[in-house]
Design a protein around this motif. Sequence first.
Motif: not given
Length: 365
Positions: A134-136, A138-139, A164
Amino acid sequence: MAQIRIENLRKDFGDFTAVQSSSFTIEDGEFFMLLGPSGCGKTTTLRMMAGLELPTSGEIYIDGEEVGTRRASQRDIAFVFQMFALYPHMNVRRNIAYPLRSQGVSRAETKRRVEEIARLLGIEDILDTPVGGLSGGDRQRVGLGRAIVREPKAFFMDEPLGALDAEFREHMAEELRALHDRMGATTVYVTHDQLEAMQMGDKIVVMNHGVVEQFGVPQDLYDWPATLFVAGFLGSPPMNVLRFDGAVAQGAEVLDLAGAAIAVPAAREGARGALALGVRPEHVHLEAEAGYRAQVLATEYLGTTQIVTLRTAQGEVKARIPSDIHVREGETTGLRFDARNVTLFDVASGRALRSAGNEKVLAHG
């Protein structure tokens, strides 16, 4: 959700005092910011509130109950860490569901609450996706979902956006604040970013060296800083602070500093020497005929405005002025300050001088 009250909270690590006699109240449903530089005590304060550190002294009340000696698991709170702390061997659904499974919640109720939180966070389409890819952003949403699904009394967040990049961090800050407003949650959020605190917070506590420097709504902290530290920490650029040596005449009612007439009699109580004038860059005006003189050192174009750096007898001053006003480096001009927006400080104590009957700094033109 719940009110949180801190009374005379202190934390010592051996001979080092990390938090000194802090007191403040977080009202039910507020988005509350703990703000300050690294090492100021904000994270230690949050960890004591969450039960991850035991206070040396003082009381912590959540929803009217004193919880200072209770374990974190007994405080009915959820903690969101900067690095999200997700379980890498589980998919999104199982990560969010984990707190409910640990509490013995039924499968049907767990499924309902997980899917409800996923809709709230906009991650329904990744529920069965492994968290490793997952992307940052979404995490972060998954980490928030795992906290929210428990429906705790309060949410504690330790710089959850810190990992981020700047552009995405601003977007996620807006989403997080909107999520808070929809849920009506009590949220305590630690950050070192004063822009993030001003953007998101209902109330802000500014800390420095373990001490609460000021507590209040963002606009009051910005307009009327209580200390020289807050004046220099909030704002981009921060408040200009100009030191003026020399005593104020006994019985004087008005002090003329750089063309700003400042009411001083009640405010002078407790002053021990030199005074400093604080003024925000947007309240500094370039006027050729003004008596307080300054030399232009540099200009910084920002679109509709520009930041002009000037040298005065008391040090550098920054002015935020419209970009269509033409100034040249090296030229000399006059400065005028908006007297109604000037703060007067006692240099020895570092504190703003205030009237006993008025919480705002005495300043008028």
